[in-house]
Scaffold this motif. Structure first.
Motif, PDB file in Angstrom:
ATOM      1  N   GLN A  92       1.002  -1.131  -0.301  1.00  0.00           N
ATOM      2  CA  GLN A  92      -0.450   0.032  -0.361  1.00  0.00           C
ATOM      3  C   GLN A  92       0.902   1.442  -0.909  1.00  0.00           C
ATOM      4  O   GLN A  92       0.620   2.457  -0.898  1.00  0.00           O
ATOM      5  CB  GLN A  92      -0.675   0.027   1.751  1.00  0.00           C
ATOM      6  CG  GLN A  92      -1.930  -0.950   1.400  1.00  0.00           C
ATOM      7  CD  GLN A  92      -2.627  -1.475   2.742  1.00  0.00           C
ATOM      8  OE1 GLN A  92      -2.234  -0.389   3.908  1.00  0.00           O
ATOM      9  NE2 GLN A  92      -3.161  -2.326   2.817  1.00  0.00           N
ATOM     10  N   LYS A  93       2.085   1.250   0.832  1.00  0.00           N
ATOM     11  CA  LYS A  93       3.012   2.609   1.071  1.00  0.00           C
ATOM     12  C   LYS A  93       3.804   2.504  -0.244  1.00  0.00           C
ATOM     13  O   LYS A  93       4.293   3.854  -0.135  1.00  0.00           O
ATOM     14  CB  LYS A  93       3.245   2.284   2.370  1.00  0.00           C
ATOM     15  CG  LYS A  93       2.580   2.645   3.510  1.00  0.00           C
ATOM     16  CD  LYS A  93       2.959   2.573   4.950  1.00  0.00           C
ATOM     17  CE  LYS A  93       2.055   1.825   6.555  1.00  0.00           C
ATOM     18  NZ  LYS A  93       3.198   1.524   7.152  1.00  0.00           N
ATOM     19  N   SER A  94       3.935   1.796  -1.139  1.00  0.00           N
ATOM     20  CA  SER A  94       4.980   2.023  -1.952  1.00  0.00           C
ATOM     21  C   SER A  94       4.753   2.690  -3.448  1.00  0.00           C
ATOM     22  O   SER A  94       3.779   1.968  -3.519  1.00  0.00           O
ATOM     23  CB  SER A  94       5.272   0.035  -2.308  1.00  0.00           C
ATOM     24  OG  SER A  94       6.028  -0.139  -3.502  1.00  0.00           O
ATOM     25  N   ILE A  95       5.842   3.265  -3.250  1.00  0.00           N
ATOM     26  CA  ILE A  95       5.786   4.092  -4.315  1.00  0.00           C
ATOM     27  C   ILE A  95       6.736   3.616  -5.487  1.00  0.00           C
ATOM     28  O   ILE A  95       6.073   4.961  -7.012  1.00  0.00           O
ATOM     29  CB  ILE A  95       6.030   6.111  -3.608  1.00  0.00           C
ATOM     30  CG1 ILE A  95       7.352   6.124  -3.230  1.00  0.00           C
ATOM     31  CG2 ILE A  95       4.807   6.261  -3.243  1.00  0.00           C
ATOM     32  CD1 ILE A  95       7.518   7.562  -3.829  1.00  0.00           C
ATOM     33  N   ALA A  96       7.606   2.592  -5.075  1.00  0.00           N
ATOM     34  CA  ALA A  96       8.296   2.940  -6.033  1.00  0.00           C
ATOM     35  C   ALA A  96       9.314   0.755  -5.572  1.00  0.00           C
ATOM     36  O   ALA A  96       8.988   0.805  -4.859  1.00  0.00           O
ATOM     37  CB  ALA A  96       9.943   3.462  -6.005  1.00  0.00           C
ATOM     38  N   SER A  97       9.133   0.151  -6.699  1.00  0.00           N
ATOM     39  CA  SER A  97       8.921  -1.374  -5.778  1.00  0.00           C
ATOM     40  C   SER A  97       9.936  -2.127  -6.893  1.00  0.00           C
ATOM     41  O   SER A  97      10.152  -1.670  -8.924  1.00  0.00           O
ATOM     42  CB  SER A  97       8.431  -2.102  -5.929  1.00  0.00           C
ATOM     43  OG  SER A  97       7.127  -1.710  -7.364  1.00  0.00           O
ATOM     44  N   ASN A 133      11.643  -8.490  -4.045  1.00  0.00           N
ATOM     45  CA  ASN A 133      11.082  -7.699  -4.713  1.00  0.00           C
ATOM     46  C   ASN A 133      10.930  -6.914  -2.727  1.00  0.00           C
ATOM     47  O   ASN A 133      12.009  -7.027  -2.234  1.00  0.00           O
ATOM     48  CB  ASN A 133       9.247  -8.349  -4.248  1.00  0.00           C
ATOM     49  CG  ASN A 133       8.871  -8.840  -5.287  1.00  0.00           C
ATOM     50  OD1 ASN A 133       8.235  -8.646  -6.476  1.00  0.00           O
ATOM     51  ND2 ASN A 133       9.178 -10.372  -4.744  1.00  0.00           N
ATOM     52  N   LEU A 134      11.239  -5.287  -3.908  1.00  0.00           N
ATOM     53  CA  LEU A 134      11.981  -4.543  -2.069  1.00  0.00           C
ATOM     54  C   LEU A 134      10.386  -3.007  -2.830  1.00  0.00           C
ATOM     55  O   LEU A 134      10.157  -3.372  -3.939  1.00  0.00           O
ATOM     56  CB  LEU A 134      13.136  -3.921  -2.611  1.00  0.00           C
ATOM     57  CG  LEU A 134      14.685  -4.579  -2.762  1.00  0.00           C
ATOM     58  CD1 LEU A 134      15.505  -3.788  -2.952  1.00  0.00           C
ATOM     59  CD2 LEU A 134      14.949  -5.078  -1.012  1.00  0.00           C
ATOM     60  N   HIS A 135      10.550  -3.133  -2.042  1.00  0.00           N
ATOM     61  CA  HIS A 135       9.285  -1.895  -1.817  1.00  0.00           C
ATOM     62  C   HIS A 135       9.643  -0.345  -1.371  1.00  0.00           C
ATOM     63  O   HIS A 135      10.707  -0.631   0.086  1.00  0.00           O
ATOM     64  CB  HIS A 135       8.527  -1.971  -1.018  1.00  0.00           C
ATOM     65  CG  HIS A 135       7.697  -3.400  -1.974  1.00  0.00           C
ATOM     66  ND1 HIS A 135       7.054  -2.896  -2.693  1.00  0.00           N
ATOM     67  CD2 HIS A 135       7.424  -4.789  -1.464  1.00  0.00           C
ATOM     68  CE1 HIS A 135       6.325  -3.637  -2.798  1.00  0.00           C
ATOM     69  NE2 HIS A 135       6.712  -5.015  -2.228  1.00  0.00           N
TER      70      HIS A 135
END
Lengths: 182, 932
Positions: free
Chosen positions: B237-242, B358-360
């Motif tokens: 939800q908070k991710s703006i870049a992944s 996977n990184l966020h």
């Protein structure tokens, strides 16, 4: 019973000592040095000329003893790692290998030392490129080579200066310090 | 009473013994050693807190008062180097006993087969053959971990990989033994092998091993791990870049130069001495007792010099059992030496693995989630795999503060030579995936990758998301040093096409918190014995296995430092289990931390006795006495004191030699969830590397030009050895990233079991490495030290990958990054961008976003936070999560309902698991319906 190869006589000088022994005609120099002469400092790493651990000097030239037929060295003057030091006076490259971290696990060390001693006797002041070219056939998995190259440079300086590495067994001026004297 | 005594010796007049009255500065009488006066005590090595001039930016250390300025911190040649440089160091194959026989091993030509019969009759008829053994002679299982004993000396029922042991023979010479090997007839029933690790997850007709009730379904899954910590729901939800990438890492081998070799000899009293180059002699000792069915005290394990280990000599091995069995049967010593090819059959190298990373990142540039799925190919045996499966996940929970951590890992058995522990055990591949991911994430966020890292570091003395207690952290210094020394700001995204620069970081354990065989709260991890006799020399007995890293040296240095003696007065006896106290061995980067700590505690006891004796002789007050160079004297008046030998002989009156024992045990640490102990360590090392590369855009050839390698080893006890470890790690890691690979053909055959086709970088490929030592002075480490043997390997892989991206704008997802692979990626990029000539490709560029400034400010703020924390004795707790606004003083899961701690998957996850996660679809047999 296994078919046995012929035994032939092999004469040579190993580290200044004359040897006259019987070997199998197909014997490999590495096996002769390790099993018959007792030069256990000469190491077997791969048996196919890829690691350089078994390097010895044959008439002053570095050779891979695992790829050399012993019979081809009949009459040769062979130097192994055990022959580099003069008694307890180490060859400068032996001393600097210890001081500069050229040796970690030490298994590849004899091969490097032999090859470098040949380099230094032909060229006492090699540049970095010459050092790298000389040891390109030797594999070291511990040091990443950098400290080996440093050791060669330092050994070169000692050689040029004409100094001799000290003997760790020589008598001390005061072998029992701490008892009186002061 | 004590005060009265002090009063009686204080004041202007010093009562008692005064050497050379009136002559100051006092010249020190020597007491043994090579020279009468050894090197002067070096004030630059003595901390400011002890009156020296060594700066202590990280604050004082509990061992400061033991520093005599002798040897700690000085570049020191290894104590056994004179043996090595003269060719007199004897390794496994150099042990020659009278009457020895040569042993050879009969190996399976099949990947997977049932052994129906073994006919040794022809071989036994061959003159010169003395003994033959098969699996029938040793039916007990063994393995390095007690929970996964799945190996036999030789095949019992089945062979599980090509090269698996079937029988062994001892003969009078090698030629006869090889001929006998050929004459042993084995009948096999060939079974369907598994080579693809993905197939190992499925049910199989004939699983490679059977774990009984604990078997997972009917599959070949040896171990599976599920872990979820933190705000899992919030992370996307908070991710703006992944970042998302699926990696394929080839397996690599240790490539040590000494092939395995062993000599076994039963003496007339019925005791076995086994000579072997081993990293873990004690585990071998236990396994031998199990397999040979004799008590441990009937066995002496003699560690020879070890020609390189790197984890590859840290299992008890079947060939060691074979030698012992053959020697027992024949009544003569037996020597077995491997061909280079056999080294690859026994393997235990790094696991081939498939890792999805996977990184966020959230809008404030915080790493709000790491999701890792790692499937690792264990080959035919468990080895250390139980631990490796955890390490692939838990060892990337630092150095960054993260919002959520999801890890699924599985290790499967396949019909390949077994994978095991190799330098950087379990951490290397997934670390590479994380660090490359961060580089990608930084690009997406429009920030500098070093700035991103600096703004997300855990502070010193904190707890990671999985509950690891981290003490000292030199990560920030590492990053700042490499940034400055490499000229990062002038180069990053500014170099021309084909030239690139990249960053990578690392985090590694300094010793494993859990000793494998016993309760850490009861028994020590390491024990060191000292003996000081009338000659003044100190004999150290330790079981620490020197494998070339210099453990004998570091233990000798520690004792020399505490007792104020030159190094040549110390001799280390570390070879034989008969004389050495039990030590777990050289793995998990534990030796310096644990053994040097044990050695210091043993030396402190001797030191106390020497000081007591000095008090008795001089009448000086005890607390003012210090040890310098072979002399014990009053700090305030160095003329008052005695030589080391005088004190020693006084202490020996009425009792003879001084002996002492010191031990080290980890403090209670960590949390209580299943698997909480995996990855737990008394301290952790940190590192940051910058690599500069040249990529030939027309051929894909990558050359590493220079590496700036900063490593936080706590305190460099021997900077020469630390630098050697850093440079050597760069070499080994560079091999993995660019050229090394255990290459298996379509039919599962190992294509390159030799040093010609297995491409280890030569001296010409080796870049210049600038080793930068960062000393964070760990509070519990010996004189502040942590590890330097394995951690330095981790950052080189991602640093090179990231540099290649900076150079040509392509990111690999497969290692090794051979020229073909790089060339194909460049070709693909050309196609995608409609460029016909690769030399006209554009370099990646970077436009800073607004976030850059925010991150810079946060980094600066954290820098002073970190400094305060490391110097403040009364610092409070800091739990991972504080960066996300949670209270740092309590574990977040105790206060925040969103914060999860979960070690088994729920049904939602199981509905669509990732690759390794699908291991959880199976049920353990003991939980299956219809069984118990």
């Amino acid at each position: 019973m296994l078919p046995h190869p012929d035994e032939v006589q092999w004469n040579g000088t190993v580290n200044g000592e004359e040897a006259s022994i019987f070997i199998e005609s197909n014997a490999i120099l590495l096996d002769v040095l390790r099993d018959k002469i007792g030069s256990l400092g000469t190491k077997r790493g791969c048996d196919m000329g890829t690691c350089g651990c078994c390097s010895v000097l044959v008439n002053g030239e570095p050779k891979l003893s695992c790829l050399t037929l012993a019979i081809d060295t009949n009459g040769a003057d062979i130097t192994t790692v055990e022959g580099l030091a003069d008694g307890h006076h180490l060859h400068p490259i032996q001393q600097t290998f210890a001081e500069f971290g050229g040796s970690q696990c030490g298994f590849c060390t004899p091969g490097f030392l032999v090859v470098i001693s040949a380099l230094l006797s032909n060229n006492p002041q090699p540049d970095e490129r010459e050092i790298k070219d000389a040891i390109e056939g030797n594999l070291c998995r511990c040091t990443g080579f950098q400290q080996i190259v440093d050791s060669v440079k330092a050994a070169s300086e000692i050689l040029v200066s004409g100094n001799v590495v000290g003997d760790s067994t020589s008598p001390k001026s005061d072998p029992h310090p701490g008892f009186g004297g002061n | 009473m004590a005060e009265e005594e002090e009063d009686s010796v204080s004041g202007d007049e010093i009562i008692g013994y005064r050497q050379q009255p009136g002559k100051l500065p006092f010249s020190r009488p020597g007491s043994g050693g090579k020279n009468r006066f050894s090197e002067a005590t070096d004030p630059e090595k003595i901390p400011i807190s002890q009156g020296g001039s060594l700066e202590q930016p990280w604050g004082p250390h509990r061992h400061d008062e033991l520093v005599s300025g002798q040897i700690i911190g000085k570049p020191t040649a290894l104590v056994d180097s004179s043996w090595k440089v003269t060719g007199r160091a004897h390794y496994g194959d150099d042990v020659r006993l009278p009457g020895e026989l040569i042993g050879r091993i009969v190996r399976s030509p099949h990947h997977y087969a049932r052994v129906l019969s073994i006919d040794c009759s022809k071989a036994l008829e061959l003159p010169g053959v003395v003994a033959i053994a098969t699996g029938e002679d040793a039916k007990n299982r063994f393995g390095v971990l007690p929970v996964t004993k799945d190996e036999h000396a030789m095949a019992v029922e089945k062979v599980r990989h090509a090269g698996d042991l079937v029988a062994c023979v001892a003969a009078i010479d090698e030629a006869t033994a090889r001929e006998a090997e050929r004459l042993i007839e084995v009948e096999y029933e060939i079974l369907e092998p598994i080579h693809d690790m993905r197939k190992g997850l499925d049910d199989s007709e004939e699983p490679i091993h059977d774990r009984g009730d604990y078997h997972i379904g009917e599959s070949n899954i040896q171990k599976r791990v599920f872990q979820e910590f933190g705000d899992i729901a919030g992370m996307s939800q908070k991710s703006i870049a992944s970042h998302k990438k699926s990696w394929l890492f080839a397996g690599v081998n240790h490539g040590f130069t000494e092939p395995h070799a062993v000599v076994a000899n039963w003496d007339p009293s019925g005791r076995l001495t086994l000579y072997t180059p081993q990293q873990v002699p004690h585990y071998l000792h236990r396994a031998l007792a199990d397999v040979l069915e004799i008590p441990m005290h009937q066995i002496n394990v003699h560690r020879t010099f070890v020609g390189g280990g790197f984890g590859g000599k840290s299992d008890p091995f079947p060939h060691e059992m074979c030698a012992a069995i053959l020697a027992r049967k024949s009544g003569r010593p037996v020597r077995i030496t491997f061909d280079r090819e056999e080294v690859y059959w026994v393997n235990r190298g790094r696991h081939p693995s498939r890792i999805e990373m996977n990184l966020h990142a959230d809008k404030e540039g915080r790493i709000c989630g790491i999701e890792t799925d790692a499937l690792i190919d264990g080959g035919a045996f468990a080895s250390f795999g139980h631990v490796t499966t955890y390490y692939n996940g838990v060892l990337h929970t630092a150095p960054y503060e993260i919002g959520a951590f999801h890890y699924t890992g599985a290790r499967v058995w396949t019909n390949k030579p077994a994978s095991g522990a190799m330098r950087g055990h379990g951490a290397v591949n997934s670390r590479c995936a994380v660090e490359v991911g961060l580089d990608d994430l930084a690009e997406e966020l429009g920030v500098d990758p070093i700035t991103l890292r600096l703004a997300n570091l855990l502070p010193p003395h904190s707890a990671t998301i999985t509950g690891f207690r981290v003490t000292s952290i030199g990560m920030r210094d590492c990053l700042e040093r490499v940034k400055e020394e490499s000229g990062w700001d002038k180069k990053f995204r500014k170099l021309p096409l084909g030239k690139g620069i990249g960053i990578g970081c690392g985090f590694f354990i300094s010793g494993s918190g859990l000793p494998i065989h016993w309760d850490p709260n009861k028994f020590p991890h390491a024990t060191v014995h000292l003996k000081v006799d009338m000659d003044g020399g100190v004999t150290i007995h330790t079981g620490a296995a020197d494998i070339g890293q210099g453990s004998d040296t570091v233990v000798a240095q520690s004792v020399a430092e505490v007792l104020g003696l030159p190094l040549d007065m110390i001799r280390v006896k570390s070879r034989e289990s008969d004389t050495s106290p039990v030590d777990l061995g050289s793995y998990s980067s534990r030796v310096t931390f644990m053994n040097a700590n044990a050695a210091i505690s043993a030396a402190m006891k001797i030191r106390d006795e020497l000081i007591d004796a000095t008090v008795e002789i001089t009448g000086a007050e005890r607390k003012g006495l210090v040890i310098g160079d072979r002399r014990i004297f009053l700090k305030s008046d160095p003329a008052v004191g005695v030589s080391y030998l005088e004190a020693l002989h006084k202490a020996q009156e009425d009792r003879g030699a001084l002996v002492s024992s010191g031990a080290y045990r980890t403090p209670p640490m960590g949390r209580t969830h299943k698997g909480a102990a995996a990855g737990l360590a008394p301290a952790y090392s940190f590192s940051a590397y910058v690599a500069e590369v040249t990529v030939d855009v027309e051929t894909g050839q990558t050359k590493v030009d220079k590496v700036w390698a900063a490593h936080d080893c706590g305190k460099a006890l021997n900077p020469l050895a630390v630098k050697g470890q850093i440079i050597g790690s760069c070499h080994m890691g560079m091999g993995q990233v660019l050229s090394e690979e255990m290459r298996y053909g379509r039919n599962g055959n190992l294509m390159n079991p030799d040093l010609l086709d297995y491409k280890i970088p030569s001296v010409h490929e080796m870049p210049e490495v600038v080793p930068i030592i960062v000393e964070s002075n760990d509070p519990e480490g010996p004189f502040g030290a942590k590890e330097a043997g394995e951690g330095p390997l981790l950052p080189i892989l991602p640093a090179v990958c990231n540099a290649v991206y900076d150079a040509v704008g392509v990111r690999t997802s497969e290692l090794p990054m051979t020229p073909e692979k790089v060339f194909k990626m460049i070709e693909k990029r050309c196609r995608n961008e409609g460029v016909s000539d690769p030399t006209e490709l554009e370099c990646p560029s970077l436009q800073y976003s607004e976030l850059q400034k925010t991150l810079e400010e946060r980094g600066e703020k954290h820098k002073s936070r970190d400094k305060e924390r490391r110097l403040d004795e009364d610092r409070g707790d800091y739990y991972n999560g504080a960066l996300f606004g949670l209270d740092p003083s309590t574990p977040p899961d105790e206060v925040d309902p969103r914060w999860e701690v979960r070690v088994t998957p729920d049904e939602v996850y199981l509905a669509s698991p990732r690759l390794a996660g699908s291991a959880w679809k199976h049920t353990e047999r003991r939980h299956m319906e219809g069984t118990k």
